[in-house]
Enzyme design. Structure first.
Site, mmCIF file in Angstrom:
data_model
loop_
_atom_site.group_PDB
_atom_site.id
_atom_site.type_symbol
_atom_site.label_atom_id
_atom_site.label_comp_id
_atom_site.label_asym_id
_atom_site.label_seq_id
_atom_site.Cartn_x
_atom_site.Cartn_y
_atom_site.Cartn_z
ATOM 1 N N GLY A 1 1.256 3.230 5.584
ATOM 2 C CA GLY A 1 0.867 2.634 4.310
ATOM 3 C C GLY A 1 0.072 1.346 4.370
ATOM 4 N N ASP B 1 10.042 -2.043 -1.888
ATOM 5 C CA ASP B 1 10.648 -1.323 -3.000
ATOM 6 C C ASP B 1 12.150 -1.642 -3.000
ATOM 7 O OD1 ASP B 1 10.844 0.557 -5.082
ATOM 8 O OD2 ASP B 1 11.033 2.236 -3.728
ATOM 9 N N ARG C 1 -4.442 8.065 0.004
ATOM 10 C CA ARG C 1 -4.454 6.825 0.800
ATOM 11 C C ARG C 1 -5.842 6.183 0.803
ATOM 12 N NH1 ARG C 1 0.365 6.450 3.741
ATOM 13 N NH2 ARG C 1 1.170 8.371 4.618
#
Ligand code: 5GP
Length: 174
Positions: A43, A102, A164
């Protein structure tokens, strides 16, 4: 940042501007210290690339690959190291570069792991922070944007490996 209809969006220009500001802050803290930037794959790969190019100073980079969501959008809390670091962190000023915090479970695991290897200092730089979802007590030292509890894609973030490559960040309809 804006809500397009009801969909959350961070435009490319806004990301660029914020990364420049973050780089200025980081440079003040680390210039002359040859810090080691640890990007969390997959990520963080785009954020890492843009952040280090905005940093006009000596630094080194390495990557750690971990599994988190896989094809699903709910975290399990289990973190598997798929690719470990190649550069030893002992005695180094280390900055973990993450796409999004998160629940914080992934980052907590990674932070504890790196801390146990004896870095001189350890900080976290996250592009996005979904604070209201936090389940463990962990915070990034440098945060790009605080974001609402929506599922976001683009700029490195995926859903089942898609999106992405988007140059901006958008909410995906669930
Ligand atoms: P945590 O362990 O903090 O719950 O999860 C962190 C990881 O979950 C992030 O590195 C990212 O891979 C994934 N994640 C969390 N929120 C989102 C989101 O809104 N969109 C996407 N694509 N991935 C997310």
């Amino acid at each position: 940042m804006k809500e397009k209809g009801s969909l959350f969006l961070i435009e490319e220009e806004r990301i660029k501007k914020r990364i420049k500001e973050m780089a200025e802050e980081i440079k003040k803290d680390y210039e002359g210290k040859n810090p080691l930037f640890v990007g969390i794959l997959k990520g963080a790969f785009i954020f890492m690339a843009d952040l280090v190019r905005a940093l006009d100073m000596d630094l080194e980079i390495d990557f750690l690959a971990v599994s988190s969501y896989g094809k699903f959008t709910e975290t399990t809390g289990e973190v598997e190291i798929l690719k470990d670091l190649q550069i030893p962190v002992k005695g180094r000023h280390v900055v973990i570069v993450e796409d999004i915090v998160d629940t914080g479970l992934t980052l907590k695991y990674i932070k504890d792991m790196i801390q146990s290897r004896g870095p001189l200092s350890l900080k976290i730089c996250a592009l996005l922070d979904k604070k209201e979802r936090r389940r463990v007590d962990i915070d990034a030292d440098y945060v790009g944007f605080s974001v609402p509890d929506r599922f976001l894609v683009g700029y490195g973030l995926d859903v089942a490996e898609k999106y992405r490559n988007l140059p901006y960040i958008k909410e995906i309809e669930g």
